[in-house]
Scaffold this motif. Sequence first.
Motif, PDB file in Angstrom:
ATOM      1  N   GLY A 405       0.448  -1.069  -0.195  1.00  0.00           N
ATOM      2  CA  GLY A 405       0.591   0.273   0.121  1.00  0.00           C
ATOM      3  C   GLY A 405       0.731   1.245   0.345  1.00  0.00           C
ATOM      4  N   TYR A 406       1.915   1.257  -0.272  1.00  0.00           N
ATOM      5  CA  TYR A 406       3.059   2.482  -0.447  1.00  0.00           C
ATOM      6  C   TYR A 406       3.288   2.608  -1.895  1.00  0.00           C
ATOM      7  CZ  TYR A 406       7.256  -0.654   0.184  1.00  0.00           C
ATOM      8  OH  TYR A 406       8.078  -0.923  -0.240  1.00  0.00           O
ATOM      9  N   ARG A 432      -2.653   8.576   1.665  1.00  0.00           N
ATOM     10  CA  ARG A 432      -2.377   7.347   2.178  1.00  0.00           C
ATOM     11  C   ARG A 432      -1.389   6.681   1.765  1.00  0.00           C
ATOM     12  NH1 ARG A 432      -7.830   4.609  -0.382  1.00  0.00           N
ATOM     13  NH2 ARG A 432      -6.982   5.429  -2.495  1.00  0.00           N
ATOM     14  N   LYS A 436       0.719   5.015   4.708  1.00  0.00           N
ATOM     15  CA  LYS A 436       1.670   3.787   4.660  1.00  0.00           C
ATOM     16  C   LYS A 436       2.841   3.497   5.152  1.00  0.00           C
ATOM     17  CE  LYS A 436       0.014  -0.588   4.496  1.00  0.00           C
ATOM     18  NZ  LYS A 436      -0.745  -1.291   5.839  1.00  0.00           N
ATOM     19  N   GLU A 439       3.765   4.160   8.366  1.00  0.00           N
ATOM     20  CA  GLU A 439       3.343   3.032   9.250  1.00  0.00           C
ATOM     21  C   GLU A 439       4.098   1.788   9.308  1.00  0.00           C
ATOM     22  OE1 GLU A 439      -0.112  -0.180   9.044  1.00  0.00           O
ATOM     23  OE2 GLU A 439      -1.045   1.473   8.533  1.00  0.00           O
TER      24      GLU A 439
END
Length: 521
Positions: A405-406, A432, A436, A439
């Motif tokens: 997701g990155y 986003r 991500k 994260e």
Amino acid sequence: MKCILVLHLLFLLYNVDGLKVLVCFPLPVKSISILGQSVVRYLMDAGHEVTYITVYPLKNPPTKKLRQIDISSNTALVADAQILSLAYILDNKLENSSPRDIQIFSQNIARNTLSHENVTKLLEDQSEHFDVVIADLLETELYAGLAVVYKCPMIWIHSMGANWQVLKLIDVATNPAYDPNYLSSNINPLSFTQRVEELWTRMQWQFFKTFFTQPGERKIYETVFGPLLAKRGRMLPNYEDIIYNASLIFANEHDAALNRPSTPQNFKFIGGLHIEEPVKPLENDIQCLIDNSVHGVIYFSMGSFLKSNSMPTNLTKNILQMFGELKQTVIWKFEGNNLQGIPNNVHIVNWAPQQSILAHPNVKIFLTHGGLFSSIEAIHFGVPIIGIPVRFDQNTNVNKAVLNGYALKVALSYDLPKDLKAAINIMLNDDRYTKKAKELSSVYHDRLLKPGPSLVYWVEHVVRTRGALHLRSPALHIPLYQRLYLDLLAITLTIVSVLIFLISTLCRNKTGKLHYLKKID
């Protein structure tokens, strides 16, 4: 009790103090050599003496703890390789290298390395000894012969992540239904067609390895190491035995990445080992450039093996024009000084301090070829990427980044400027990807030991425990037919066949007897 504990600690320290380590990184690939240099640096910092077989010798090395064995002539094997030219790849629409190509390439590197005069001189010195051998692993296990010569534990270090070709050396190979080949662009969950494709690829790999590559490797092994052991009064073990005798495998990956296959206890992740902490400060001009970029910075690099200056001229021109339409400052690692028409917001560098650039909070996007080192650095510093994979494991790395997701993926083509601009706009307008990346960076950093101290600990542990036999998987000693219960299947089929035969025989006899009685009546 206190005295006993102190003596025990002193005993452990004595057993790991001043190890003599042979580190071998023979591939003429600059990025992989950075991993080798990191291994050397951490071992030396821990007080160990290192002999380093390398294609890229360190400049101004320390003289006390390091001895370098120069095999820089290996670079001749890739000096004129057209397959590394982006223009050639585009014009000829080259697919990824086949498994056999990489097996042959690695075998040729090993042959050149083990027959190199500097390596031969080292091996023929019977007064030399080492406590452990650490060697780079890519499609050949020939360097396991070094551990045979010096009667010491063998540790592999793999510049990529966990994959079945590597895992099979210390455990059971993982299933192709969920573990794609490291050259594959397939990503889990696999469709039926992809599962068949992965199975076929694995069968091809195993066929070439068994009937072509491995017999050639065995000959090299016997030619190089046979005479060395004969001079030492020892018998040469079978090649098929020593390749499965590794104590440990280090992998250049990390736990933050999704979609990894399960690994045995003697498989250790050290992804990020090459990243220096703290990062070196930027030079004043680049520092000021990034600091003063109001709309942020986009950093672009195609790595060290594939170079931006090998792009077609028209493609380079169109990329520059596209970059000029952006508000952001673009730093492009481009080898050479032949670029014309460079927009004001584009800064060209022949060499870039990549880690220091990515560490700056003003860097918004990393445009990359998707090499594993760059992918790890993106996670380490929490920077989202737009991947432009070309060859080797780059497709796998970028696909995993997209899955995590990155990242966004853009194909290398003559439409690259248009596709790249679209991906940049998506990423700039959707936070986003950045969230991500941050994260996953947090997960990446949340570990008991950093990769450098972890590597040193496990190397010392292997030596301290004389090969870390307690970490080895019992699967290595179980034949394939037993793991698949083929013996049970054979017994079951035999019993069923005998029962069927007996029952059918009884039925025939009974039928025949009844027919006979009826005939008498």
